[in-house]
Design a protein around this motif. Structure first.
Motif, PDB file in Angstrom:
ATOM      1  N   GLY A  48       0.826  -1.201   0.000  1.00 36.28           N
ATOM      2  CA  GLY A  48       0.000   0.000   0.000  1.00 36.28           C
ATOM      3  C   GLY A  48       0.855   1.243   0.000  1.00 36.28           C
ATOM      4  O   GLY A  48       2.081   1.181  -0.141  1.00 36.28           O
ATOM      5  N   ARG A  49       0.192   2.378   0.179  1.00 37.40           N
ATOM      6  CA  ARG A  49       0.878   3.665   0.165  1.00 37.40           C
ATOM      7  C   ARG A  49       0.854   4.303   1.547  1.00 37.40           C
ATOM      8  O   ARG A  49      -0.132   4.194   2.272  1.00 37.40           O
ATOM      9  N   SER A  94       4.477   7.027  -0.782  1.00 34.37           N
ATOM     10  CA  SER A  94       5.372   5.979  -1.286  1.00 34.37           C
ATOM     11  C   SER A  94       4.674   4.626  -1.278  1.00 34.37           C
ATOM     12  O   SER A  94       3.955   4.290  -0.339  1.00 34.37           O
ATOM     13  N   LEU A  95       4.915   3.848  -2.323  1.00 33.90           N
ATOM     14  CA  LEU A  95       4.393   2.493  -2.395  1.00 33.90           C
ATOM     15  C   LEU A  95       5.368   1.567  -1.683  1.00 33.90           C
ATOM     16  O   LEU A  95       6.564   1.564  -1.989  1.00 33.90           O
ATOM     17  N   GLU A 120       8.966   1.504  -5.370  1.00 35.23           N
ATOM     18  CA  GLU A 120       9.188   2.442  -6.457  1.00 35.23           C
ATOM     19  C   GLU A 120      10.392   3.301  -6.087  1.00 35.23           C
ATOM     20  O   GLU A 120      10.722   3.426  -4.913  1.00 35.23           O
ATOM     21  N   ARG A 124       7.069   9.946  -7.299  1.00 39.23           N
ATOM     22  CA  ARG A 124       5.719  10.517  -7.292  1.00 39.23           C
ATOM     23  C   ARG A 124       5.811  12.033  -7.416  1.00 39.23           C
ATOM     24  O   ARG A 124       6.655  12.669  -6.835  1.00 39.23           O
ATOM     25  N   TYR A 168       1.457   9.116 -10.006  1.00 40.99           N
ATOM     26  CA  TYR A 168       2.602   8.239 -10.250  1.00 40.99           C
ATOM     27  C   TYR A 168       3.216   8.593 -11.590  1.00 40.99           C
ATOM     28  O   TYR A 168       2.527   8.817 -12.563  1.00 40.99           O
ATOM     29  N   PRO A 222       5.906  -0.694 -10.848  1.00 42.60           N
ATOM     30  CA  PRO A 222       6.891  -0.189  -9.902  1.00 42.60           C
ATOM     31  C   PRO A 222       8.269  -0.776 -10.168  1.00 42.60           C
ATOM     32  O   PRO A 222       8.397  -1.920 -10.560  1.00 42.60           O
TER      33      PRO A 222
END
Length: 172
Positions: free
Chosen positions: A9-10, A69-70, A104, A109, A115, A123
């Motif tokens: 997730g982010r 951020s992922l 990523e 971002r 993205y 990613p």
């Protein structure tokens, strides 16, 4: 007994890095994970899951992750409770991460949360032992980038052979 959690997730805000009185690094952040189904309005809900990371991984997460951020988190669920300043019992459920993967490149971002394109919007792989992914510096990649977007060099550009990858070989 099994207590294992894997999340992707982010981050909802920048990680908070602190140190215990003994000097051990601890970072906490919340990760938003989309649910795999839509609600009655056709929208996707998300779960907001608190994550705690210790020691070197904590320092890496604080240095290389930021809001949006992922990240991939591998760890375990932990429950605890304490008495707050008002004398009320507070119960906390969180994920204690054994491993945090940066999914990523740092700065991938835009400030508006979108993205940036990178090899088909997938990613970029992260190297968990190094803590951050840095694309190779290949000036002759032959890949055109839209103006204003940073350049992500193609590591396979110098090789004229086609890349044959089936969907069955992809890990996602």
């Amino acid at each position: 007994m099994i207590n294992r959690v894997v999340l992707v997730g982010r981050l909802t805000k920048n990680p908070e890095l602190r140190y215990t009185p003994n000097g051990v690094a601890v970072t906490s952040f919340t990760i938003a994970v989309n649910r795999p189904f839509s609600n009655q309005q056709g929208e996707r809900d998300a779960d907001f899951i608190p994550v705690v990371v210790w020691r070197r991984q904590a320092e890496n997460a604080a240095n290389f992750l930021q809001k949006g951020s992922l990240a991939g988190v591998d760890g375990r669920i932990q429950t605890r409770n304490y008495e707050n300043n008002e004398g009320r019992r507070v119960y906390v459920t969180e994920v204690v991460a054994d491993s945090v993967q940066f999914l990523e490149p740092k700065g991938a971002r835009h400030n508006d949360g979108g993205y940036m394109p990178n090899a088909g919007n997938s990613p970029a792989p992260a190297n968990p032992t190094r803590g951050n992914y840095a694309p190779p510096n290949n000036q002759n990649s032959g890949v055109s980038q839209s103006q204003g977007a940073p350049s992500f060099d193609d590591p396979f550009a110098g090789d004229s052979k086609p890349i044959d990858i089936s969907d069955d070989d992809l890990p996602f």
